[in-house]
Design an enzyme around this catalytic site. Structure first.
Site, mmCIF file in Angstrom:
data_model
loop_
_atom_site.group_PDB
_atom_site.id
_atom_site.type_symbol
_atom_site.label_atom_id
_atom_site.label_comp_id
_atom_site.label_asym_id
_atom_site.label_seq_id
_atom_site.Cartn_x
_atom_site.Cartn_y
_atom_site.Cartn_z
ATOM 1 C CB SER A 406 2.555 -5.268 -28.242
ATOM 2 O OG SER A 406 3.232 -5.962 -27.271
ATOM 3 C CG HIS A 427 3.839 -1.021 -29.642
ATOM 4 N ND1 HIS A 427 3.265 -1.586 -30.744
ATOM 5 C CD2 HIS A 427 4.535 -2.024 -29.024
ATOM 6 C CE1 HIS A 427 3.600 -2.863 -30.796
ATOM 7 N NE2 HIS A 427 4.361 -3.152 -29.774
ATOM 8 C CD GLU A 439 1.626 0.328 -33.754
ATOM 9 O OE1 GLU A 439 0.659 0.205 -34.488
ATOM 10 O OE2 GLU A 439 1.936 -0.527 -32.908
ATOM 11 C CG ASN A 477 1.728 -6.333 -32.632
ATOM 12 O OD1 ASN A 477 2.499 -6.609 -33.550
ATOM 13 N ND2 ASN A 477 2.135 -6.133 -31.391
#
Ligand code: CAA
Length: 697
Positions: A406, A427, A439, A477
């Site tokens: 991540s 991800h 992702e 993130n």
């Protein structure tokens, strides 16, 4: 003449065939064509009935959404439907594929409706921030009664033919070709001299408690207003004459059309389809993926394996020990039994998946045949590098090697292999078999066909795939880390986690950031903070440590029963954990901060300013290609309210100039954190919006 509606005469029946691929949206040309062909049928001597049928995939997918927000073009759909219903001829709709929104409303304007068993109908306008605006709120209750009609239109769900028949929407269900079925049905109706049967002439249904239903619907919709307005429109169907009820519906439809919620939801509708549409992937041949490997059977790895198994892919799951492998199998079994209970798979599929499609191993050599491997091991660079060294050793040439990291640098991971062109980030978001976001993180050396194959896999797994570049945290993130930091700063300055959660849940987030942190596990953020501190924080950055103290005391959120909240009475009955505020107060005192009050509005304004500013940096640096990629990431992975369109669409609707002014005013006390994104400054200077950048493709 119309090139959208074919006219054919079959004895006493005029057949109007709609030809507007891909889904027969009711564009101006289609509406005009239908109007003209109704005129033609009525003037055609000997015609006694009209059949309306769609060519291709659907009867009608509804109004043409691309026309929304622009000046309405004549003929308006409600007028067309009234005109169809008022025809002296007998009008029959033959439905197949979907009949949605205005499409179902056209059918309800016909006198009889026949459908194939696979047909689906619905009034999904609430998903566009609207309500059925072409008579649906007036006609459907007359057929099905008020409560079923409201259930259908406030959820926007698709209703299968059988249920639609039970609700009185469809008269006859019949296998076969829709045009042939419709013609035979129309002929049969003529043969028995069936009367015209306008729904508008049917008696109004019985009333319900409108105010209570309005309030309950509003409360359920978490800030979205259109479902509740369906209640008021249906109320008009009961309390007013039909023509007056139509006017009331139209007024609400126009009012909703002017709202930001409508604009946000239509942006989301098109962005959801555009997000995986990348020009560089057009025509790129993909590598076939027929079997995958997953490394690490924790919550994330088990979720990824479950998603793959549910899509029909065989999975080899590798974990370190036989015990860990057993635990992974248990997690996957748990996920699959959930899918079985919810009717997503049959008992037979469930059995086959567990006995044939899933294998568990502790040996890397068992991954030698798979086409793609996704690593979901502990978030530590050295551990990941060891895994990739093994994969490099055992995987067949051309196999795709993916990391579910991540935050970590995929370029660095790929550089440890002899085949960096085959390495990519995939991800997933936890629980990976439920959350829609994927992702796809493209590293410097990743080959185009690896990217194309990953998008194809995302589609197969039912994900919304977003392309991201490599940076700490990628799109989602990275932005999360910034707006969480803004929240921590507000806490140091005087807000409580509970005030922040309440303000953001009122804004429309599924959960506030502190409730989310408790759900995800506070140890995750703790590990990230420790890593960042070890890498060295900029001396100008404000650092909050109260959350570390919670972790040090063993409070990791829901999984330990306590975090920011206490979950003794269950996840939904959370109450503030009394240990939290003293930790915060101690930290404020240590920093010499005199706490001040924050209003809900200020909390939202600061939080959103931080989110938009970081998102603008992410787009400006090319980590996200387009603003819509950020919008889809936040909606599908971070609980951002869909009816606000995503943070950058929201920013456009607020006005970028005002947001930049806010950021500059916050920068007066913390210039390091509130450095304005160059892209935001540029857009304001050029008087442009984020959406202008989406249009460039
Ligand atoms: N208007 C314009 N374009 C539409 C459309 C519509 N109503 N419905 C679908 N499209 C377009 C999509 O944007 C897509 O275009 P691209 O290929 O350029 O991306 C194309 O048609 C195919 O759509 P999907 O990729 O979504 O195909 P699918 O097979 O997965 O789904 C569908 C088909 C179920 C019809 C889905 O597209 C859908 O749900 N569409 C929206 C339906 C809807 O909301 N209708 C109500 C409209 S509002 C209304 O009718 C108001 C009123 O009361 C007057």
């Amino acid at each position: 003449m119309s090139d959208k509606i074919a006219y054919a005469r079959h004895g006493e029946v005029a057949v109007l065939t709609v030809q507007n691929p891909p889904v027969n949206a009711l564009s101006q040309a289609v509406r005009q064509g239908l109007w003209d062909m109704m005129d033609r049928a009525e003037a055609d001597i000997g015609v006694r009935a009209v059949l309306i049928v769609g060519e291709g995939r659907a009867f009608f997918a509804g109004a043409d959404i691309t026309e929304f927000g622009k000046p309405p073009l004549q003929p308006h759909l409600p007028d067309l439907i009234n005109r169809i219903e008022a025809s002296p001829l007998l009008v029959v709709a033959s439905m197949h594929g979907v009949s949605l929104g205005g499409g179902l409303e056209v059918a309800l304007g016909c006198h009889y409706r026949i459908a194939v068993p696979s047909a689906r109908v619905g009034l999904p306008e609430v998903h566009l921030g609207l309500l059925p605006g072409a008579g649906g709120t007036q006609r459907l209750p007359r057929l099905s009664g008020v409560e079923p009609a409201l259930e259908v239109m406030t959820t926007g769900r698709h209703v299968g033919a059988k249920e639609a028949h039970d609700l009185g929407i469809i008269d006859v269900i019949q296998e076969g070709d829709p045009a042939e079925n419709g013609l035979a049905y129309a002929q049969k109706l003529l043969a028995k001299d069936a009367p015209r049967r306008p729904v508008s002439g049917m008696p109004a249904p019985a009333p319900i408690d409108w105010d209570a239903t309005f309030e309950a619907t509003l409360a359920r919709s978490k800030g979205q207003i259109s479902p509740a307005w369906c209640v008021r429109a249906v109320q008009a169907s009961v309390e007013k004459l039909f023509a007056e009820g139509l006017k009331a519906e139209r007024q609400i439809f126009y009012d909703l059309m002017q709202t930001d919620q409508r604009e946000g939801m239509i942006h989301a509708f098109f962005s959801e389809r555009q997000v995986s549409n990348l020009p560089e992937l057009k025509g790129v041949a993909t590598r076939g993926v027929n079997a995958i490997g997953v490394i690490g059977g924790g919550t994330m790895g088990a979720g990824i394996a479950t998603a793959a198994l549910l899509s029909g892919l065989p999975v080899t799951m590798l974990d370190m020990t036989a015990e860990a492998g057993m635990a992974a199998r248990k997690r996957i079994e748990g996920n699959l039994s959930g899918a079985l209970k919810r009717g997503k798979i049959s008992a037979e599929d469930h059995e086959n998946i567990l006995t044939k499609a899933l294998s568990i191993t502790t040996s890397y050599d068992d991954l030698s045949e798979v086409d793609l491997v996704i690593e979901a091991v502990f978030e530590d660079m050295d551990v990941k590098k060891k895994v990739f060294a093994e994969l490099d050793r055992v995987c067949r040439p051309g196999a795709i090697l993916a990391s579910n990291t991540s935050y970590l640098d995929i370029n660095e991971i790929s550089a440890t292999t002899k085949r960096p062109k085959d390495v990519i980030g995939l991800h997933f978001f936890s629980p990976a078999h439920v959350m829609k976001l994927l992702e796809i993180v493209v590293a410097e050396k990743t080959e185009l066909d690896v990217v194309a194959t990953s998008f194809e896999l995302g589609k197969r797994l039912g994900k919304i795939s977003v392309r991201a570049g490599v940076c700490d945290g990628f799109i989602g993130n990275r932005i999360l880390s910034t707006y969480r930091t803004a929240a921590d700063h507000m806490i140091l300055d005087g807000a409580s986690p509970y005030e922040i959660d309440t303000a953001l849940e009122r804004f429309g987030f599924a959960m506030g950031p502190f409730a989310v942190a408790d759900l995800a596990g506070l140890d995750i953020g703790w590990a990230v903070r420790k890593r960042k501190r070890a890498e060295g924080l900029d001396p100008r950055a404000r650092d909050a440590s109260y959350a570390d103290k919670l972790c040090e005391a063993g409070h990791f959120g829901q999984k330990t029963g306590k975090g920011y909240y206490d979950y003794a009475a269950g996840a939904k009955a959370r109450v503030p954990n009394p240990d939290v505020m003293p930790l915060i107060e101690a930290e404020r005192a240590a920093h010499g901060i005199t706490p001040r009050a924050f209003t809900g509005d200020e909390i939202v304004r600061r939080y959103m300013a931080a989110m938009v500013n970081e998102a603008a940096k992410v787009v400006g640096e090319g980590i996200a290609r387009r603003p819509l990629d950020v919008d889809m990431t936040l909606i599908f992975g971070y609980g951002f309210p869909r009816y606000r369109g995503g943070p950058l669409k929201w920013a456009d609707m607020q006005g970028l100039g005002g947001l930049l002014d806010d950021i500059k005013s916050y920068a007066q006390t913390d210039p390091y954190f509130w450095t304005a994104a160059p892209l935001l400054e540029q857009l304001v200077a050029e008087n442009r919006t984020f959406d202008d950048l989406n249009k460039k493709g």
